[in-house]
Write a protein that holds these residues in place. Structure first.
Motif, PDB file in Angstrom:
ATOM      1  N   VAL A 291     125.082  28.635 -57.947  1.00 59.09           N
ATOM      2  CA  VAL A 291     124.489  27.961 -56.789  1.00 59.09           C
ATOM      3  C   VAL A 291     125.588  27.612 -55.800  1.00 59.09           C
ATOM      4  O   VAL A 291     126.589  26.983 -56.158  1.00 59.09           O
ATOM      5  CB  VAL A 291     123.737  26.679 -57.224  1.00 59.09           C
ATOM      6  CG1 VAL A 291     123.219  25.933 -56.006  1.00 59.09           C
ATOM      7  CG2 VAL A 291     122.593  27.033 -58.156  1.00 59.09           C
ATOM      8  N   ARG A 292     125.421  28.050 -54.556  1.00 56.25           N
ATOM      9  CA  ARG A 292     126.356  27.708 -53.488  1.00 56.25           C
ATOM     10  C   ARG A 292     125.889  26.431 -52.805  1.00 56.25           C
ATOM     11  O   ARG A 292     124.712  26.270 -52.516  1.00 56.25           O
ATOM     12  CB  ARG A 292     126.439  28.845 -52.482  1.00 56.25           C
ATOM     13  CG  ARG A 292     127.025  30.122 -53.014  1.00 56.25           C
ATOM     14  CD  ARG A 292     126.821  31.252 -52.026  1.00 56.25           C
ATOM     15  NE  ARG A 292     127.455  30.970 -50.742  1.00 56.25           N
ATOM     16  CZ  ARG A 292     126.993  31.431 -49.581  1.00 56.25           C
ATOM     17  NH1 ARG A 292     125.899  32.164 -49.543  1.00 56.25           N
ATOM     18  NH2 ARG A 292     127.622  31.135 -48.453  1.00 56.25           N
ATOM     19  N   ARG A 293     126.847  25.536 -52.562  1.00 57.25           N
ATOM     20  CA  ARG A 293     126.522  24.267 -51.922  1.00 57.25           C
ATOM     21  C   ARG A 293     127.157  24.200 -50.543  1.00 57.25           C
ATOM     22  O   ARG A 293     128.227  24.748 -50.301  1.00 57.25           O
ATOM     23  CB  ARG A 293     127.049  23.103 -52.758  1.00 57.25           C
ATOM     24  CG  ARG A 293     126.328  22.960 -54.069  1.00 57.25           C
ATOM     25  CD  ARG A 293     125.663  21.606 -54.189  1.00 57.25           C
ATOM     26  NE  ARG A 293     124.329  21.773 -54.695  1.00 57.25           N
ATOM     27  CZ  ARG A 293     124.064  22.105 -55.954  1.00 57.25           C
ATOM     28  NH1 ARG A 293     125.023  22.289 -56.804  1.00 57.25           N
ATOM     29  NH2 ARG A 293     122.817  22.260 -56.347  1.00 57.25           N
ATOM     30  N   GLY A 294     126.469  23.496 -49.648  1.00 55.58           N
ATOM     31  CA  GLY A 294     126.985  23.342 -48.305  1.00 55.58           C
ATOM     32  C   GLY A 294     127.709  22.024 -48.110  1.00 55.58           C
ATOM     33  O   GLY A 294     127.554  21.085 -48.893  1.00 55.58           O
ATOM     34  N   THR A 295     128.522  21.973 -47.054  1.00 52.51           N
ATOM     35  CA  THR A 295     129.234  20.743 -46.722  1.00 52.51           C
ATOM     36  C   THR A 295     129.395  20.633 -45.215  1.00 52.51           C
ATOM     37  O   THR A 295     129.412  21.645 -44.503  1.00 52.51           O
ATOM     38  CB  THR A 295     130.627  20.714 -47.391  1.00 52.51           C
ATOM     39  OG1 THR A 295     131.279  19.479 -47.090  1.00 52.51           O
ATOM     40  CG2 THR A 295     131.496  21.860 -46.903  1.00 52.51           C
ATOM     41  N   LEU A 296     129.498  19.400 -44.747  1.00 52.57           N
ATOM     42  CA  LEU A 296     129.778  19.162 -43.329  1.00 52.57           C
ATOM     43  C   LEU A 296     131.271  19.113 -43.060  1.00 52.57           C
ATOM     44  O   LEU A 296     131.712  19.352 -41.940  1.00 52.57           O
ATOM     45  CB  LEU A 296     129.130  17.846 -42.881  1.00 52.57           C
ATOM     46  CG  LEU A 296     127.600  17.831 -42.872  1.00 52.57           C
ATOM     47  CD1 LEU A 296     127.090  16.417 -42.602  1.00 52.57           C
ATOM     48  CD2 LEU A 296     127.055  18.795 -41.831  1.00 52.57           C
ATOM     49  N   GLN A 362     121.390  20.705 -49.032  1.00 52.44           N
ATOM     50  CA  GLN A 362     121.107  21.609 -47.912  1.00 52.44           C
ATOM     51  C   GLN A 362     121.596  23.024 -48.215  1.00 52.44           C
ATOM     52  O   GLN A 362     122.728  23.208 -48.658  1.00 52.44           O
ATOM     53  CB  GLN A 362     121.777  21.106 -46.627  1.00 52.44           C
ATOM     54  CG  GLN A 362     121.436  19.679 -46.253  1.00 52.44           C
ATOM     55  CD  GLN A 362     119.952  19.406 -46.266  1.00 52.44           C
ATOM     56  OE1 GLN A 362     119.162  20.119 -45.621  1.00 52.44           O
ATOM     57  NE2 GLN A 362     119.558  18.379 -46.994  1.00 52.44           N
ATOM     58  N   PRO A 363     120.759  24.028 -47.984  1.00 50.90           N
ATOM     59  CA  PRO A 363     121.202  25.420 -48.167  1.00 50.90           C
ATOM     60  C   PRO A 363     122.335  25.761 -47.206  1.00 50.90           C
ATOM     61  O   PRO A 363     122.386  25.270 -46.077  1.00 50.90           O
ATOM     62  CB  PRO A 363     119.943  26.236 -47.849  1.00 50.90           C
ATOM     63  CG  PRO A 363     118.801  25.280 -47.956  1.00 50.90           C
ATOM     64  CD  PRO A 363     119.351  23.936 -47.575  1.00 50.90           C
ATOM     65  N   VAL A 364     123.247  26.607 -47.674  1.00 49.72           N
ATOM     66  CA  VAL A 364     124.332  27.066 -46.808  1.00 49.72           C
ATOM     67  C   VAL A 364     123.741  27.805 -45.616  1.00 49.72           C
ATOM     68  O   VAL A 364     122.844  28.638 -45.752  1.00 49.72           O
ATOM     69  CB  VAL A 364     125.277  27.983 -47.602  1.00 49.72           C
ATOM     70  CG1 VAL A 364     126.328  28.593 -46.679  1.00 49.72           C
ATOM     71  CG2 VAL A 364     125.949  27.204 -48.726  1.00 49.72           C
ATOM     72  N   ALA A 383     124.535  20.270 -36.555  1.00 49.08           N
ATOM     73  CA  ALA A 383     125.623  20.956 -37.252  1.00 49.08           C
ATOM     74  C   ALA A 383     125.048  22.001 -38.201  1.00 49.08           C
ATOM     75  O   ALA A 383     123.946  21.832 -38.736  1.00 49.08           O
ATOM     76  CB  ALA A 383     126.478  19.953 -38.036  1.00 49.08           C
ATOM     77  N   GLU A 384     125.799  23.085 -38.402  1.00 50.16           N
ATOM     78  CA  GLU A 384     125.408  24.124 -39.346  1.00 50.16           C
ATOM     79  C   GLU A 384     126.198  23.950 -40.630  1.00 50.16           C
ATOM     80  O   GLU A 384     127.429  24.007 -40.621  1.00 50.16           O
ATOM     81  CB  GLU A 384     125.673  25.517 -38.761  1.00 50.16           C
ATOM     82  CG  GLU A 384     125.233  26.639 -39.691  1.00 50.16           C
ATOM     83  CD  GLU A 384     125.428  28.010 -39.083  1.00 50.16           C
ATOM     84  OE1 GLU A 384     125.471  28.995 -39.832  1.00 50.16           O
ATOM     85  OE2 GLU A 384     125.539  28.105 -37.844  1.00 50.16           O
ATOM     86  N   VAL A 385     125.477  23.717 -41.732  1.00 45.15           N
ATOM     87  CA  VAL A 385     126.126  23.455 -43.021  1.00 45.15           C
ATOM     88  C   VAL A 385     126.865  24.709 -43.478  1.00 45.15           C
ATOM     89  O   VAL A 385     126.311  25.810 -43.482  1.00 45.15           O
ATOM     90  CB  VAL A 385     125.083  23.037 -44.076  1.00 45.15           C
ATOM     91  CG1 VAL A 385     125.748  22.818 -45.418  1.00 45.15           C
ATOM     92  CG2 VAL A 385     124.367  21.774 -43.624  1.00 45.15           C
ATOM     93  N   ARG A 386     128.127  24.531 -43.868  1.00 46.42           N
ATOM     94  CA  ARG A 386     128.959  25.659 -44.279  1.00 46.42           C
ATOM     95  C   ARG A 386     129.227  25.639 -45.783  1.00 46.42           C
ATOM     96  O   ARG A 386     129.129  24.615 -46.433  1.00 46.42           O
ATOM     97  CB  ARG A 386     130.270  25.646 -43.497  1.00 46.42           C
ATOM     98  CG  ARG A 386     130.055  25.800 -41.992  1.00 46.42           C
ATOM     99  CD  ARG A 386     131.349  25.879 -41.221  1.00 46.42           C
ATOM    100  NE  ARG A 386     131.093  26.034 -39.777  1.00 46.42           N
ATOM    101  CZ  ARG A 386     132.046  26.114 -38.858  1.00 46.42           C
ATOM    102  NH1 ARG A 386     133.322  26.067 -39.224  1.00 46.42           N
ATOM    103  NH2 ARG A 386     131.726  26.252 -37.580  1.00 46.42           N
ATOM    104  N   ASP A 387     129.569  26.814 -46.286  1.00 43.82           N
ATOM    105  CA  ASP A 387     129.817  26.982 -47.719  1.00 43.82           C
ATOM    106  C   ASP A 387     131.032  26.156 -48.134  1.00 43.82           C
ATOM    107  O   ASP A 387     131.994  26.008 -47.363  1.00 43.82           O
ATOM    108  CB  ASP A 387     130.053  28.464 -48.015  1.00 43.82           C
ATOM    109  CG  ASP A 387     130.028  28.780 -49.508  1.00 43.82           C
ATOM    110  OD1 ASP A 387     129.621  27.898 -50.291  1.00 43.82           O
ATOM    111  OD2 ASP A 387     130.402  29.901 -49.870  1.00 43.82           O
ATOM    112  N   GLN A 388     130.983  25.642 -49.350  1.00 44.07           N
ATOM    113  CA  GLN A 388     132.147  24.971 -49.882  1.00 44.07           C
ATOM    114  C   GLN A 388     132.523  25.618 -51.221  1.00 44.07           C
ATOM    115  O   GLN A 388     131.664  25.845 -52.070  1.00 44.07           O
ATOM    116  CB  GLN A 388     131.903  23.470 -50.081  1.00 44.07           C
ATOM    117  CG  GLN A 388     130.820  23.096 -51.069  1.00 44.07           C
ATOM    118  CD  GLN A 388     130.738  21.592 -51.251  1.00 44.07           C
ATOM    119  OE1 GLN A 388     131.555  20.855 -50.735  1.00 44.07           O
ATOM    120  NE2 GLN A 388     129.755  21.147 -52.008  1.00 44.07           N
ATOM    121  N   PRO A 389     133.793  25.967 -51.413  1.00 44.44           N
ATOM    122  CA  PRO A 389     134.220  26.581 -52.676  1.00 44.44           C
ATOM    123  C   PRO A 389     133.957  25.650 -53.849  1.00 44.44           C
ATOM    124  O   PRO A 389     134.040  24.421 -53.715  1.00 44.44           O
ATOM    125  CB  PRO A 389     135.714  26.812 -52.465  1.00 44.44           C
ATOM    126  CG  PRO A 389     135.919  26.769 -50.989  1.00 44.44           C
ATOM    127  CD  PRO A 389     134.887  25.820 -50.462  1.00 44.44           C
TER     128      PRO A 389
END
Length: 484
Positions: A291-296, A362-364, A383-389
């Motif tokens: 599962v990929r998670r988003g971050t601000l 929030q989905p990436v 803002a557009e939520v971006r992928d976080q490693p």
């Protein structure tokens, strides 16, 4: 006093409604949130039982009798019992003594722990089953028993500990699935029905209403957006179905409040993972296995009364931005240190924990709207939520960390108040190992400063500090480690 005579039809209808949507009596309630974890398995579990249906006439006096039976006839075949086995090594202080092993050669070195839970078939064609991560966590063997009595081994597809969702696959024909509903349409007061395998006694059905939606702030349960219900949810119901009266899946049962453990019985405070969240996790696990998670991409702190006054907020709530990471979604949206985020997509943000929970759900690639207070003025930011490693190798951050891998803290620890990053692994003989770093350590600060999460930890190495010191929590102790 006037006596009122009830007709047989009214009495019968009242009894049926009471049985279908019965209430409960609750006494003292203490803060004891328990996952409705898989219960210890009985020595020889019986085949799943079909829900009992009262033998009542369909019509009395020309009026139809309300019944859940037609809907349950479609739903119950899609709810399964999940059986797990885990081999646990027995720690015997004499096991390394050659004389002891020669005198007692048959002393067991391991034991088998068994437990029971529930699952829901959501894709009959592919045999996909949704359940809770905590039901199958650590299991060496997992099998599934269908409502018709068939038992088969289950193949692990993937799981997400932070939302407590897991996916399995079973090789069976003639399966029946439950369609997923739009859980976002649920309202407080909607009737719901819980189906599962509590205490391993067989398939059981309970009913109630939606008591709350979007429930969060429960310690130790990861990312939270729970449906709260008063339908009886007991140990063994984990992974079972919460359905609406159309027989659609609105949630996966996962936890309940219980003042004295399972012996206290149900007190009407159960929680389920919304179907919309489960659908997103299912899709990612099936397609990629993770599962990929988003971050601000920002750090925040709580708003104190003094800060609220100085920032002219008017109310003491929100997440005060203390740092905006370069190249992040927050930076692209124009957020600045000193901004206070008070709502996200219309949801009130009371604290940094609320904002972190919102980000993680929030989905990436999704766009979110933030209500911000800046210098006493209200403004709206998109803002557009971006992928976080999920993790970072230490040598990519600083040569002194070579051999260590750093990862986000499990969300259940964050919900309990923990902050920092987890040392996921340390290679034997590596530079990080020689510096004293160990797997399982939690790094809460460095000589470059504090941070909230993995992104903040990484940002501290944009300009590597001349002297690198890690503030580390190990077990119940906290100390510092100089990195040479």
């Amino acid at each position: 006093m006037t006596n009122t005579t009830l007709t047989p039809l009214r009495i019968l209808a009242a009894l049926v409604l009471a049985a279908a949507f019965g209430g409960f009596a609750a006494t003292a309630l203490r803060d004891a949130l328990l996952p409705v974890h898989a219960t210890p398995a009985a020595p020889a579990p019986s085949a799943a039982l079909a829900p009992a249906a009262a033998q009542l006439p369909a019509v009395v006096g020309g009026q139809p009798i309300p019944s859940l039976a037609p809907m349950l006839a479609r739903v119950t075949p899609a709810v399964v019992s999940v059986h797990t086995k885990q081999r646990v090594r027995i720690h015997n202080p004499f096991a390394n003594d050659p004389m002891f092993r020669r005198m007692f050669p048959n002393v067991p070195q391991e034991r088998i722990e068994q437990s029971l839970g529930s699952g829901v078939i959501v894709d009959a064609a592919r045999g996909l089953v949704l359940t809770n991560h905590h039901v199958i966590e650590g299991a060496d063997e997992v099998s599934v028993t269908l409502s018709d009595g068939r038992t088969m081994e289950a193949e692990f597809v993937g799981s997400d500990p932070d939302t407590d969702v897991a996916v399995m696959k079973i090789p069976a024909d003639g399966l029946q699935e439950i369609p997923l509903a739009d859980s976002g349409a649920l309202r407080v007061g909607d009737f719901v029905v819980a189906v599962g395998n509590p205490f391993g006694i067989g398939q059981t059905v309970t009913s109630g209403i939606v008591s709350a939606v979007g429930r969060s702030g429960l310690r130790g349960l990861g990312y939270q957006n729970f449906i709260q219900t008063d339908a009886s949810i007991n140990p063994g119901n984990s992974g079972g179905a919460l359905v609406n009266l159309d027989g659609q899946l609105v949630g996966i049962n996962t936890a309940s409040f219980n003042p004295r453990g399972s012996m206290a019985g149900n007190i009407g405070l159960g929680f389920a993972i919304p179907a919309n969240l489960a659908r997103n996790v299912l899709s990612q696990l099936v397609s990629t296995g993770e599962v990929r998670r988003g971050t601000l991409g920002l750090d925040t702190q709580a708003v104190t009364p003094r800060l609220a006054s100085g920032l002219e907020l008017g109310v003491q709530r929100g997440a005060l931005v203390t740092r905006v990471l370069a190249g992040s979604a927050a930076a692209a949206a124009g957020l600045k240190p000193g901004d206070v985020i008070v709502a996200a997509n219309g949801e009130r943000i009371e604290s940094p924990a609320d904002l972190h929970n919102f980000e993680g759900l929030q989905p990436v690639g999704s766009r979110v709207t933030l209500d911000v207070r800046r210098n006493g003025q209200a403004l709206e930011v998109t803002a557009e939520v971006r992928d976080q490693p999920r993790s970072h190798a230490g040598d990519q951050l600083d040569p002194r960390l070579t051999g260590a891998t750093f990862a986000e803290l499990p969300e259940r620890l964050r919900q309990s108040g923990a902050r920092g990053v987890l040392v996921e692994s340390v290679a034997r003989g590596s530079r990080a190992a020689r510096n004293g770093l160990r797997e399982g350590d939690v790094v809460v600060a460095t000589s470059a400063g504090g941070f909230d999460d993995l992104a903040g930890f990484r940002a501290g190495f944009t300009q590597p500090p001349a002297q690198l010191i890690l503030n580390v929590v190990r077990g119940n102790r906290q100390g510092v480690l100089p990195m040479q």
